[in-house]
Design an enzyme around this catalytic site. Sequence first.
Site, PDB file in Angstrom:
ATOM      1  N   ARG A  50       2.389  -1.907  12.851  1.00 11.81           N
ATOM      2  CA  ARG A  50       3.475  -2.868  12.637  1.00 11.81           C
ATOM      3  C   ARG A  50       3.499  -3.251  11.152  1.00 11.81           C
ATOM      4  NH1 ARG A  50       2.592  -6.980  17.797  1.00 11.81           N
ATOM      5  NH2 ARG A  50       3.159  -5.505  19.444  1.00 11.81           N
ATOM      6  N   ASP A  52       4.704  -4.777   7.586  1.00  9.84           N
ATOM      7  CA  ASP A  52       5.295  -6.058   7.210  1.00  9.84           C
ATOM      8  C   ASP A  52       6.635  -5.877   6.511  1.00  9.84           C
ATOM      9  OD1 ASP A  52       3.140  -7.504   8.207  1.00  9.84           O
ATOM     10  OD2 ASP A  52       2.091  -7.572   6.273  1.00  9.84           O
ATOM     11  N   TYR A 111      -2.431   5.138   4.379  1.00  7.35           N
ATOM     12  CA  TYR A 111      -1.448   4.420   3.575  1.00  7.35           C
ATOM     13  C   TYR A 111      -1.465   4.945   2.144  1.00  7.35           C
ATOM     14  CZ  TYR A 111      -0.623   0.882   7.174  1.00  7.35           C
ATOM     15  OH  TYR A 111      -0.278   0.237   8.337  1.00  7.35           O
ATOM     16  N   ARG A 202      -3.156  -4.292   0.965  1.00  8.27           N
ATOM     17  CA  ARG A 202      -2.614  -5.066  -0.146  1.00  8.27           C
ATOM     18  C   ARG A 202      -3.692  -5.943  -0.787  1.00  8.27           C
ATOM     19  NH1 ARG A 202       2.189  -8.134   2.397  1.00  8.27           N
ATOM     20  NH2 ARG A 202       2.197  -9.132   0.329  1.00  8.27           N
TER      21      ARG A 202
END
Length: 257
Positions: A50, A52, A111, A202
């Site tokens: 999921r 952001d 990622y 992040r």
Amino acid sequence: MPRYALKVEYHGAPFSGWQRQSEHPSVQGAIEAALGRVEKREHSIAAAGRTDAGVHGLGQVAHCDMEKDWDPFRLSEALNYHLKPAPVAITACARVGEDFHARFSATWRQYLFRLVMRRAPLTHDKGLAWQVPHALDAAAMQAGADRLIGRHDFTTFRSSICQANSPLRTLDRLDVERVEGPSGPEIRFHVKARAFLHNQVRSFVGTLERVGAGAWTPDDVTAALEARARAACGPVCPPHGLYLAGVGYEPDPFDHI
């Protein structure tokens, strides 16, 4: 009901994130609306992750259940037609068994984070990369990244609203690569694990940027990790440089495509 795996690419800027929301646009909502035009009923899909608001997808994977036995190519073409003009595309579609689950069957997630080093405002890459106006030492950042590889308590590097039951995760890869990108010198972070905590990538990137700028040392990264406290984390970088690049399965449902 026949089940299909969908490989999904999207630009995250117009969306409040992946997850369906009643009052805001989402990637999940856009795909479910397209499915509703293909087969006129309510649809609910599940995804590998999921993402952001503002985060992009290159290789997100979702699955859907259909009433009709669709040819996978025709299903992807129909969905892409009905997804217009939203910046969402089904890049691959495969028939899978009913035991396949986009989230729970995944064996790894990867990622990509893009950081561009330049002072002039971004034009073509605006919204697609994090811009910093100063040079960064990629070797120092890699040295800091190496301190995070392996199985650790990543409390420091997860959001305070993370809903995971445990902060323990195994980080398989965190590579820092300096390249000459289309908009100038670029740092690319390649991050791989079976599963991630909320805001973990992040948090890594924001902390490692401080190392690259010379404000932190690799030892400071170790100290932050061992503190097991959110307050010990460096700045959390913005979402628009982050991409869900790929998801792994055994076997890979898209291998034959």
